[in-house]
Scaffold this motif. Structure first.
Motif, PDB file in Angstrom:
ATOM      1  N   SER A  62       1.029  -1.092  -0.063  1.00 56.88           N
ATOM      2  CA  SER A  62       0.023  -0.036  -0.108  1.00 56.88           C
ATOM      3  C   SER A  62       0.721   1.215   0.049  1.00 56.88           C
ATOM      4  CB  SER A  62      -0.879   0.040   1.280  1.00 56.88           C
ATOM      5  OG  SER A  62      -0.122  -0.222   2.454  1.00 56.88           O
ATOM      6  N   VAL A  63       0.257   2.405  -0.774  1.00 59.72           N
ATOM      7  CA  VAL A  63       1.148   3.336  -0.958  1.00 59.72           C
ATOM      8  C   VAL A  63       0.215   4.712  -0.672  1.00 59.72           C
ATOM      9  CG1 VAL A  63       2.419   4.883  -2.592  1.00 59.72           C
ATOM     10  CG2 VAL A  63       2.257   2.509  -2.830  1.00 59.72           C
ATOM     11  N   LEU A  64       0.759   5.548   0.137  1.00 60.99           N
ATOM     12  CA  LEU A  64       0.027   6.935   0.394  1.00 60.99           C
ATOM     13  C   LEU A  64       0.975   8.072  -0.623  1.00 60.99           C
ATOM     14  CD1 LEU A  64      -1.936   8.992   1.449  1.00 60.99           C
ATOM     15  CD2 LEU A  64      -0.044   9.243   3.728  1.00 60.99           C
ATOM     16  N   ILE A  65       0.099   8.830  -1.479  1.00 61.62           N
ATOM     17  CA  ILE A  65       0.582   9.608  -2.300  1.00 61.62           C
ATOM     18  C   ILE A  65      -0.123  10.842  -2.192  1.00 61.62           C
ATOM     19  CG2 ILE A  65       0.866  10.480  -4.900  1.00 61.62           C
ATOM     20  CD1 ILE A  65       0.469   7.282  -5.572  1.00 61.62           C
ATOM     21  N   HIS A  66       0.694  11.938  -1.711  1.00 64.61           N
ATOM     22  CA  HIS A  66       0.118  13.268  -1.301  1.00 64.61           C
ATOM     23  C   HIS A  66       0.205  14.174  -2.738  1.00 64.61           C
ATOM     24  CE1 HIS A  66      -0.216  13.286   3.026  1.00 64.61           C
ATOM     25  NE2 HIS A  66       0.896  12.788   3.107  1.00 64.61           N
ATOM     26  N   ALA A 117      -4.497  11.039   8.277  1.00 60.53           N
ATOM     27  CA  ALA A 117      -3.796  10.070   8.877  1.00 60.53           C
ATOM     28  C   ALA A 117      -4.917   9.079   9.739  1.00 60.53           C
ATOM     29  CB  ALA A 117      -3.023  10.611  10.127  1.00 60.53           C
ATOM     30  N   GLU A 118      -5.969   9.623  10.052  1.00 58.62           N
ATOM     31  CA  GLU A 118      -7.084   9.009  10.665  1.00 58.62           C
ATOM     32  C   GLU A 118      -7.862   8.194   9.474  1.00 58.62           C
ATOM     33  OE1 GLU A 118     -10.012  11.669  12.856  1.00 58.62           O
ATOM     34  OE2 GLU A 118      -8.329  12.262  14.014  1.00 58.62           O
ATOM     35  N   GLU A 119      -7.947   8.749   8.435  1.00 60.36           N
ATOM     36  CA  GLU A 119      -8.715   8.165   7.271  1.00 60.36           C
ATOM     37  C   GLU A 119      -7.843   6.776   6.975  1.00 60.36           C
ATOM     38  OE1 GLU A 119     -11.866   8.815   6.289  1.00 60.36           O
ATOM     39  OE2 GLU A 119     -11.661  10.264   7.834  1.00 60.36           O
ATOM     40  N   VAL A 120      -6.375   6.945   6.560  1.00 60.24           N
ATOM     41  CA  VAL A 120      -5.881   5.808   6.602  1.00 60.24           C
ATOM     42  C   VAL A 120      -6.057   4.739   7.424  1.00 60.24           C
ATOM     43  CG1 VAL A 120      -3.561   4.915   5.863  1.00 60.24           C
ATOM     44  CG2 VAL A 120      -4.094   7.150   4.907  1.00 60.24           C
ATOM     45  N   SER A 124      -6.742   0.980   6.867  1.00 60.15           N
ATOM     46  CA  SER A 124      -5.619   0.029   7.160  1.00 60.15           C
ATOM     47  C   SER A 124      -5.130   0.412   8.464  1.00 60.15           C
ATOM     48  CB  SER A 124      -4.535   0.324   6.002  1.00 60.15           C
ATOM     49  OG  SER A 124      -3.482  -0.402   6.320  1.00 60.15           O
ATOM     50  N   PRO A 125      -5.354  -0.358   9.503  1.00 59.24           N
ATOM     51  CA  PRO A 125      -5.114   0.070  10.932  1.00 59.24           C
ATOM     52  C   PRO A 125      -3.666   0.146  11.191  1.00 59.24           C
ATOM     53  CG  PRO A 125      -7.078  -1.354  10.896  1.00 59.24           C
ATOM     54  CD  PRO A 125      -6.361  -1.222   9.480  1.00 59.24           C
ATOM     55  N   LYS A 126      -2.930  -0.729  10.425  1.00 65.76           N
ATOM     56  CA  LYS A 126      -1.475  -0.831  10.432  1.00 65.76           C
ATOM     57  C   LYS A 126      -0.559   0.286   9.740  1.00 65.76           C
ATOM     58  CE  LYS A 126      -0.335  -5.600  11.885  1.00 65.76           C
ATOM     59  NZ  LYS A 126       0.474  -6.909  11.339  1.00 65.76           N
ATOM     60  N   LEU A 146       2.596   6.714  10.089  1.00 72.12           N
ATOM     61  CA  LEU A 146       2.011   6.017   9.372  1.00 72.12           C
ATOM     62  C   LEU A 146       2.415   4.881   8.406  1.00 72.12           C
ATOM     63  CD1 LEU A 146      -0.485   8.529   7.264  1.00 72.12           C
ATOM     64  CD2 LEU A 146      -1.158   6.631   8.832  1.00 72.12           C
ATOM     65  N   LEU A 147       3.919   4.405   8.690  1.00 68.98           N
ATOM     66  CA  LEU A 147       4.475   3.401   8.169  1.00 68.98           C
ATOM     67  C   LEU A 147       4.339   2.158   9.001  1.00 68.98           C
ATOM     68  CD1 LEU A 147       8.048   4.899   7.140  1.00 68.98           C
ATOM     69  CD2 LEU A 147       6.001   4.638   5.652  1.00 68.98           C
ATOM     70  N   LYS A 148       3.926   1.193   8.263  1.00 69.84           N
ATOM     71  CA  LYS A 148       4.004  -0.360   8.633  1.00 69.84           C
ATOM     72  C   LYS A 148       5.330  -0.680   9.048  1.00 69.84           C
ATOM     73  CE  LYS A 148       0.397  -2.261   5.963  1.00 69.84           C
ATOM     74  NZ  LYS A 148      -0.176  -3.060   4.912  1.00 69.84           N
ATOM     75  N   PRO A 149       5.706  -1.785  10.092  1.00 76.10           N
ATOM     76  CA  PRO A 149       7.043  -2.121  10.145  1.00 76.10           C
ATOM     77  C   PRO A 149       7.428  -2.495   8.668  1.00 76.10           C
ATOM     78  CG  PRO A 149       5.858  -3.142  11.938  1.00 76.10           C
ATOM     79  CD  PRO A 149       4.662  -2.426  10.976  1.00 76.10           C
TER      80      PRO A 149
END
Length: 270
Positions: A62-66, A117-120, A124-126, A146-149
């Motif tokens: 999964s990727v977050l793109i601003h 951040a809340e919406e993500v 995707s809780p992790k 917001l990053l997973k391990p």
């Protein structure tokens, strides 16, 4: 001589004639327009190297793109779609969400009315595997959290410094004060990576850039990527072109050309 080429230069391209080293020129692929060529290199090299060289993007991630509807954002979305089953979160104003969904963004988020951040985390809780951060300041800290391990944060800009038509010293001071900082020991405990990317400082890395451009040209020729042109403006309307970006109206790339397209060519296009 006579070849159609795309060029890379740190500055000085808003003019009719430019000098660049031959090593910073790349042949345009068959069927590409000059406007597409102008929109390709900077945005797609940036998005490609962030996602694949630093981000190591793989299937099922999964990727977050601003700024997902901007130049690098649209390039990153298209490149994510070349990998199987990548979930894309994208921030943009609400008017651009329909376009983002059509482009392949599973979860568009209106950063103006929601805490992204809340919406993500709701979905995707992790968190996510990769965050592309062009914002800087406190948003870089949010991205890191917001990053997973084993997740990667790639920071490549400080858009938070730009808040209006004039330099805002308060915004600059606030961004500087909130700038993200972390030690090697903290990274070790978190199992996360932080990377910094700036294409402008890669002038000497000719072979590396050439290999990236070859991959991009190949993807273009296969129809897997295509620069999204928001609008084309002649040099004498540069102020309006800048305003288009400043007011965040653009979806894709704002292009400057020396002269306005002639009426005949417009009719031919229609």
């Amino acid at each position: 001589v006579g070849d159609k080429v795309m060029v890379l230069a740190r500055s000085g391209l808003w003019q009719e004639v430019v000098n660049v080293p031959a090593s910073h020129t790349f042949p345009m692929p068959e069927g590409m327009s000059f406007e597409e060529a102008a929109a390709l290199l900077v945005n797609y090299i940036t998005a490609y190297m962030i996602l694949f060289d630093f981000g190591n993007l793989r299937p099922n991630q999964s990727v977050l793109i601003h700024m997902a509807a901007g130049g690098v954002g649209t390039a990153a979305i298209q490149l994510c779609k070349t990998v199987e089953n990548v979930t894309i979160f994208g921030t943009a104003s609400a008017s651009k969400h329909e376009y983002l969904k059509e482009s392949g963004v599973a979860h568009p988020i209106d950063y103006r009315t929601m805490d992204y951040a809340e919406e993500v985390r709701k979905i995707s809780p992790k968190g996510v595997d990769i965050v592309l951060d062009p914002l800087g300041g406190s948003d870089t800290s949010k991205a890191f959290n917001l990053l997973k391990p084993m997740g990667k944060l790639i920071t490549y800009g400080v858009a938070n410094l730009l808040t209006g038509q004039k330099k805002n010293l308060m915004a600059m001071a606030k961004t500087w004060w909130n700038q993200f900082s972390i030690t090697a020991l903290q990274l070790l405990h978190q199992n996360k990576a932080v990377c910094g990317y700036h294409l402008g400082y890669m002038d000497e890395e000719v072979e590396l850039l050439r290999s990236v451009v070859a991959k991009l040209v190949n993807l273009y020729s296969q129809g897997k990527i295509k620069p999204k042109i928001d609008s084309v403006w002649p040099f004498d309307q540069v102020a309006e072109a800048m305003k288009q970006m400043q007011e965040k109206k653009n979806v894709g790339k704002v292009i400057l050309v020396p002269e306005a397209p002639k009426e005949e060519s417009k009719k031919a296009e229609n």
